[in-house]
Design a protein around this motif. Sequence first.
Motif, short mmCIF file in Angstrom:
data_model
loop_
_atom_site.label_atom_id
_atom_site.label_comp_id
_atom_site.label_asym_id
_atom_site.label_seq_id
_atom_site.Cartn_x
_atom_site.Cartn_y
_atom_site.Cartn_z
N ASN A 1 0.82 -1.20 0.00
CA ASN A 1 0.00 0.00 0.00
C ASN A 1 0.87 1.26 0.00
N GLY A 2 2.11 1.10 -0.45
CA GLY A 2 2.99 2.26 -0.61
C GLY A 2 3.52 2.83 0.68
N VAL A 3 3.65 2.04 1.71
CA VAL A 3 4.16 2.52 3.01
C VAL A 3 5.38 1.71 3.40
N VAL A 4 6.39 2.38 3.94
CA VAL A 4 7.60 1.66 4.32
C VAL A 4 7.32 0.70 5.47
N SER A 5 8.02 -0.39 5.50
CA SER A 5 7.83 -1.43 6.51
C SER A 5 8.67 -1.14 7.74
N ASP A 6 8.43 -1.88 8.79
CA ASP A 6 9.26 -1.77 9.99
C ASP A 6 10.70 -2.15 9.67
N LYS A 7 10.88 -3.11 8.79
CA LYS A 7 12.23 -3.51 8.38
C LYS A 7 12.96 -2.34 7.74
N PHE A 8 12.27 -1.60 6.91
CA PHE A 8 12.85 -0.42 6.27
C PHE A 8 13.24 0.61 7.33
N ARG A 9 12.34 0.86 8.27
CA ARG A 9 12.61 1.86 9.31
C ARG A 9 13.83 1.48 10.12
N ARG A 10 13.91 0.24 10.53
CA ARG A 10 15.05 -0.20 11.34
C ARG A 10 16.35 -0.09 10.54
N ALA A 11 16.28 -0.49 9.28
CA ALA A 11 17.49 -0.42 8.45
C ALA A 11 17.90 1.04 8.23
N TYR A 12 16.93 1.90 8.00
CA TYR A 12 17.24 3.32 7.77
C TYR A 12 17.93 3.91 9.00
N ASP A 13 17.37 3.67 10.16
CA ASP A 13 17.96 4.21 11.39
C ASP A 13 19.38 3.68 11.60
N ALA A 14 19.62 2.42 11.23
CA ALA A 14 20.96 1.84 11.38
C ALA A 14 21.95 2.50 10.43
N VAL A 15 21.53 2.72 9.18
CA VAL A 15 22.41 3.36 8.21
C VAL A 15 22.75 4.78 8.64
N LEU A 16 21.75 5.51 9.12
CA LEU A 16 22.00 6.87 9.58
C LEU A 16 22.94 6.88 10.78
N GLU A 17 22.75 5.96 11.70
CA GLU A 17 23.65 5.86 12.86
C GLU A 17 25.08 5.57 12.40
N ALA A 18 25.22 4.66 11.44
CA ALA A 18 26.54 4.30 10.93
C ALA A 18 27.19 5.48 10.22
N GLN A 19 26.40 6.23 9.47
CA GLN A 19 26.96 7.37 8.75
C GLN A 19 27.43 8.46 9.71
N LEU A 20 26.62 8.75 10.71
CA LEU A 20 26.99 9.78 11.68
C LEU A 20 28.24 9.37 12.47
N ALA A 21 28.35 8.09 12.79
CA ALA A 21 29.53 7.59 13.50
C ALA A 21 30.79 7.74 12.64
N ALA A 22 30.66 7.44 11.36
CA ALA A 22 31.80 7.58 10.45
C ALA A 22 32.23 9.04 10.34
N ILE A 23 31.26 9.94 10.19
CA ILE A 23 31.59 11.36 10.09
C ILE A 23 32.29 11.83 11.36
N ASP A 24 31.82 11.40 12.51
CA ASP A 24 32.43 11.80 13.78
C ASP A 24 33.87 11.29 13.90
#
Length: 390
Positions: free
Chosen positions: A263-286
């Motif tokens: 129905n065109g809505v992101v899944s919980d799997k997508f949300r968890r993965a997105y948050d993990a990628v963002l966390e990883a990116q911010l850690a790398a930048i730091d």
Amino acid sequence: MTSIHASNRIERLRAMLDDHEIDALLVTDEINVRYASGFTGDSSFLLVTPDSTTMLSDGRYTTQLQQECPSIDHAIRMPSKPMMVLLSEQLAALGDVRVGFEAQSVTVATHQSMQAIVTDADICPGSKKCPGLTWVATNGIVEKLRLIKDDDEIALIRRAIEIAERSYLSIVPKLRGEWSELAIAHEIEATMRVLGAEGVSFAAIIAAEPSGALPHYRPTTTRLGESASLLMDFGAKYKGYASDITRTLGNQSQANPLIASKNGVVSDKFRRAYDAVLEAQLAAIDAITPGIPASAVDAVTRQVLQRHGLADAFIHGLGHGIGLQIHESPRMSAISDETLQAGMVITVEPGVYFAGEFGIRIEDDVLVTAGGRQVLTSLPKGLDDCPLML
């Protein structure tokens, strides 16, 4: 680029001749010619000696060379004179010398013609004989200088980033289900050009939902329809310098998040993965700071994704340098042997990919500073900040 900048870069090249045990350097890579001289044309060589600098070109560029390279000597060939003959004439005047050439940019055929200048072989008829000349293969001499951006280069990269970001912000609110991936790619390029870009720094990657799982996907006429996610990787080129940004948008309406994209809505799997990628990116930048190995920054990202059980879904290096080319040194990966230095501009772009489902990548351009780092890109990147409203 001003003639002062060109003079400074050429002087730095001259200072490197002794280190490579050569008496002169022949620059044939067009990007390196541009960097060292400021010349924006093509099909031209730059010959640097301890006492002189000469651009070897043809009549198409006579006026342009006078405008862009006023402090550099110009050797212009006539249409009936091959480039190698013109080169031999310049080299013959140098006597018995060791001349470095850019091994990575010289083809086998060109190298054979270069050797013919020394041997006076028939492959290069009309050339001056240079029996005392020795060709020396070199790698990365100009590229080493290009690693560290000066203030003018950083300003041009900032402008390329600004154009790309304004284009993104202009287009995203207009997206609807009837838009195709290809139409979005064309629209973002057109908008960047209107805003002052000379073009794109690479062909934009616009990937709806399952296509986002292909890191170097090419957009097609596939329409967005009711896609739950959209990966957009794009960049502008401004006065030769590139930007490179990725954002992944997700539809977060109040429909059942467990039904995923039906129905065109992101899944919980997508949300968890997105948050993990963002966390990883911010850690790398730091972690970015002068003196740290590029491989160590890559490792920081993988450690975060490992904690989330996503390490195997990260299938490429963390990033790369940007400048006159979209992919430059340093290489930000597990196998890199380079160390970060102040003045480098790099991308930080972790991603995870699930075949047949979706891909997520978040990318920013980062300047390594004397005290750490400065993120040059400014687009919001939390999942709530990147809505896909079809």
